[in-house]
Design an enzyme around this catalytic site. Sequence first.
Site, PDB file in Angstrom:
ATOM      1  N   TRP A 100      90.379  43.750  56.805  1.00 35.84           N
ATOM      2  CA  TRP A 100      89.783  42.514  57.329  1.00 35.84           C
ATOM      3  C   TRP A 100      90.185  41.312  56.490  1.00 35.84           C
ATOM      4  O   TRP A 100      90.466  40.239  57.032  1.00 35.84           O
ATOM      5  CB  TRP A 100      88.264  42.647  57.424  1.00 35.84           C
ATOM      6  CG  TRP A 100      87.856  43.759  58.341  1.00 35.84           C
ATOM      7  CD1 TRP A 100      87.147  44.874  58.019  1.00 35.84           C
ATOM      8  CD2 TRP A 100      88.155  43.881  59.748  1.00 35.84           C
ATOM      9  NE1 TRP A 100      86.992  45.674  59.120  1.00 35.84           N
ATOM     10  CE2 TRP A 100      87.595  45.092  60.196  1.00 35.84           C
ATOM     11  CE3 TRP A 100      88.844  43.083  60.675  1.00 35.84           C
ATOM     12  CZ2 TRP A 100      87.703  45.533  61.510  1.00 35.84           C
ATOM     13  CZ3 TRP A 100      88.946  43.517  61.981  1.00 35.84           C
ATOM     14  CH2 TRP A 100      88.382  44.723  62.387  1.00 35.84           C
ATOM     15  N   ASP A 167      83.019  36.830  54.092  1.00 31.32           N
ATOM     16  CA  ASP A 167      82.866  37.670  55.280  1.00 31.32           C
ATOM     17  C   ASP A 167      81.888  38.782  54.902  1.00 31.32           C
ATOM     18  O   ASP A 167      82.228  39.684  54.147  1.00 31.32           O
ATOM     19  CB  ASP A 167      84.237  38.237  55.680  1.00 31.32           C
ATOM     20  CG  ASP A 167      84.146  39.222  56.854  1.00 31.32           C
ATOM     21  OD1 ASP A 167      83.024  39.478  57.340  1.00 31.32           O
ATOM     22  OD2 ASP A 167      85.208  39.726  57.273  1.00 31.32           O
ATOM     23  N   LYS A 191      77.534  45.013  63.097  1.00 28.26           N
ATOM     24  CA  LYS A 191      77.584  45.952  61.979  1.00 28.26           C
ATOM     25  C   LYS A 191      76.209  46.198  61.369  1.00 28.26           C
ATOM     26  O   LYS A 191      75.955  47.246  60.831  1.00 28.26           O
ATOM     27  CB  LYS A 191      78.539  45.459  60.892  1.00 28.26           C
ATOM     28  CG  LYS A 191      79.968  45.241  61.363  1.00 28.26           C
ATOM     29  CD  LYS A 191      80.784  46.507  61.447  1.00 28.26           C
ATOM     30  CE  LYS A 191      82.107  46.339  62.173  1.00 28.26           C
ATOM     31  NZ  LYS A 191      82.941  45.246  61.716  1.00 28.26           N
TER      32      LYS A 191
HETATM   33  C1  LIG Z   1      84.239  44.622  61.832  1.00 26.98           C
HETATM   34  C2  LIG Z   1      84.609  43.613  60.835  1.00 26.98           C
HETATM   35  C3  LIG Z   1      85.321  42.452  61.187  1.00 26.98           C
HETATM   36  C4  LIG Z   1      85.782  42.184  62.600  1.00 26.98           C
HETATM   37  O1  LIG Z   1      84.717  41.885  63.413  1.00 26.98           O
HETATM   38  P1  LIG Z   1      84.893  41.496  64.945  1.00 26.98           P
HETATM   39  O2  LIG Z   1      83.517  41.008  65.287  1.00 26.98           O
HETATM   40  O3  LIG Z   1      85.281  42.751  65.667  1.00 26.98           O
HETATM   41  O4  LIG Z   1      85.934  40.448  65.072  1.00 26.98           O
HETATM   42  C5  LIG Z   1      85.601  41.543  60.190  1.00 26.98           C
HETATM   43  N1  LIG Z   1      85.226  41.753  58.929  1.00 26.98           N
HETATM   44  C6  LIG Z   1      84.549  42.856  58.551  1.00 26.98           C
HETATM   45  C7  LIG Z   1      84.166  43.028  57.119  1.00 26.98           C
HETATM   46  C8  LIG Z   1      84.224  43.824  59.497  1.00 26.98           C
HETATM   47  O5  LIG Z   1      83.554  44.921  59.121  1.00 26.98           O
END
Ligand SMILES: *Cc1c(COP(=O)(O)O)cnc(C)c1O
Length: 354
Positions: A100, A167, A191
């Site tokens: 990511w 993030d 998540k």
């Molecule tokens: C799943 C995830 C993403 C991507 O998320 P989307 O909503 O599918 O774009 C980005 N960063 C992390 C840390 C993730 O676990």
Amino acid sequence: MKKHNFSAGPCVLPQDVFKEASQAVLDFNNSGLSILEISHRSKDFVDVMDEARNLALELLGLEGKGYKALFLQGGASTQFLMVAHNILQNKAGYINTGTWSDKSIKEAKLFGEVVEVASSKNANYNYIPKGYSIPEGLDYLHITSNNTIFGTQVKDFPTTDCPLICDMSSDIFSRELDFSKFDLIYAGAQKNMGPAGATLVIVREDLLGKVTRVIPSMLDYQTHISKGSMFNTPPVFSVYVSMLTLRWLKNLGGIKAIEEINTRKATLLYSEIELNPLFNGFAAKEDRSSMNATFSLADGDLKETFDAMWKEAGINGLNGHRSVGGYRASMYNALSMDSVGVLVDVMSELERKA
Ligand SMILES: *Cc1c(COP(=O)(O)O)cnc(C)c1O
């Protein structure tokens, strides 16, 4: 029978939230209407949006500190570009700790110079880089708090004078941190917070309005702030269920209470991974994630037996990501200690059998 859901995302949510949300699909607040058919401009939904935004700030301890909470669309992946589009004028720093982070770097390069300040790519991201120095003159430093795929988690965040952007998709609301260290936090809902479709963005207002480029309305944080996260039709159901999950967390005692539970769950599973000779952990011990545990079988010949055993025990979502292989047990907030117990029992049962 309800499964023990270790899925990495979308993932387990509290059962009470599922019940309340399914009732709202049939009849929301005794209105004679479904949550899915009301106007997003109706008072009932505006209240949901306000409560969700306020709860997010309250749980993170960021109320009254100059932050705004937004629920946007396009997933965390859209934040990879929105962050750079809105804030990168000349040069930004990125810590590359996984797939990511790597993707966020790729997007940022479309808008300016990107310095990869540190990276663990050379070791297939099995650890978190430490002791790096942060160059001067960055517009911001971007970091990924929890690496969902590789099962590593940042324990100590860098101290820097430049704005810090994180993030937190896969560990937001899971542990206590000084969230005011961050100038912008984003997280896809699916998540640890709700169903797919919404992305939470928490941003300090004074970080914005500094770049000279023209930003299209939909991609401009300031548009969404000025419209209370209602510039266009928000992902109504995802915001609603996220709000219910945040309410659930608040009633439970907030992040402090859930962190204790998360620590107990992670300790139980990691002790088994360490003590059971049939399993090897993937991530460096000091960087192991309390959300996503990655591990593999020492002897691949046992795969068929082990897979049959955990499926038989009602476990779902244990297969590892293709870039790591093996297994990944995601233990988000709503996963019960019981479920971890069932997995650990299966692992020790395999040891007795093998
Ligand atoms: C799943 C995830 C993403 C991507 O998320 P989307 O909503 O599918 O774009 C980005 N960063 C992390 C840390 C993730 O676990």
